[in-house]
Design an enzyme around this catalytic site. Sequence first.
Site, PDB file in Angstrom:
ATOM      1  N   CYS A   1       0.834  -1.205   0.000  1.00 36.78           N
ATOM      2  CA  CYS A   1       0.000   0.000   0.000  1.00 36.78           C
ATOM      3  C   CYS A   1       0.867   1.253   0.000  1.00 36.78           C
ATOM      4  CB  CYS A   1      -0.930   0.009   1.207  1.00 36.78           C
ATOM      5  SG  CYS A   1      -2.025   1.453   1.259  1.00 36.78           S
TER       6      CYS A   1
ATOM      7  N   CYS B   1      -0.489   4.087   2.152  1.00 38.25           N
ATOM      8  CA  CYS B   1      -0.265   3.885   3.583  1.00 38.25           C
ATOM      9  C   CYS B   1       1.184   4.169   3.975  1.00 38.25           C
ATOM     10  CB  CYS B   1      -0.591   2.442   3.971  1.00 38.25           C
ATOM     11  SG  CYS B   1      -2.151   1.815   3.353  1.00 38.25           S
ATOM     12  N   ASP B   2       2.114   3.689   3.167  1.00 38.69           N
ATOM     13  CA  ASP B   2       3.516   3.638   3.600  1.00 38.69           C
ATOM     14  C   ASP B   2       4.481   4.508   2.797  1.00 38.69           C
ATOM     15  OD1 ASP B   2       2.733   1.743   5.482  1.00 38.69           O
ATOM     16  OD2 ASP B   2       3.062   0.076   4.109  1.00 38.69           O
TER      17      ASP B   2
END
Length: 318
Positions: free
Chosen positions: A136, A139-140
């Site tokens: 992701c 997300c990261d």
Amino acid sequence: MTTHTTRMLIIGSGPAGLSAAIYGARAGLQPIVVQGLQPGGQLTITTDVENYPGFRDVIQGPWLMQEMQAQAEHVGTRMIWDTITSVDLSGPPFRAVGDSGDVYEGETLVIATGAAAKWLGVPGEQELSGKGVSACATCDGFFYRGKKVVVIGGGNTAVEEALYLTNHSQDVTLIHRRDSLRAEKILQDRLHAHPNIKVLWNKAVDHFVGGDTGLTGVALKDTVTGEMSVEPTDGAFVAIGHAPSTELFKDKLEVDAGGYLIVQPGTPKTAIPGVFACGDVMDHTYRQAVTAAGTGCMAALDAERFVAEREFQALKAG
């Protein structure tokens, strides 16, 4: 065998299911959450979370889900450790049977079974997950600011993630096992026009390279010549799609081409009144904890209205 009855039955215990439970419990629906194979959902295998509103410092995914569950229980939710194996949507009441043999009946049903990222299944992938390997970018990606990253895949997801990562990195490489992309043309045009993205064609990931300190590179095999090489990188994003957990509802609810449950646009309502779908099981676009939580809230509010309307109609009927 025990039969559990409730006004709101929730299948799944990620951010969507637990948010639905919190709102449902506060509305007096006495929800039951059947937790499933992965209680807490995908966030339980996510370490650092920096984009969930309300926390200025980085928090841990498992901790966030523990807090959500504790909040849901505090306001009156019953959490049951079981895995649903079959459902009957001919209600209400809607009926589900667990692996334990227990039966669950709900006046409303909230489906929050989520989706899982597809992985390559190559050596080093799981060992380095959270240590340089991710599924992701949204997300990261922030954690790789100014670092070299690679994205693996050739569809819309991979191209979108590569483009997104240019917000953080000046050195993004897309790795694809074929000599052409499957992504939409407009996305391909944006990718090829971007000065900070390069593409490695005809390369398949053989294994991820790294150790205790994290990922250091990706070992690649040329799909035409068979030649091996290593692409050094600080972060690798596997972007070969997601698989929604909709097996239970096959032939019972409509799904789209990707297998996601179809809902009325802008709502969590399925084609069956009283059955709602929220979170990643119906969202193939955003797939964030906060959007899952939002649709969980919507599902609970709609479930509350459904119950109130039925009670009103029963009262009128006398």
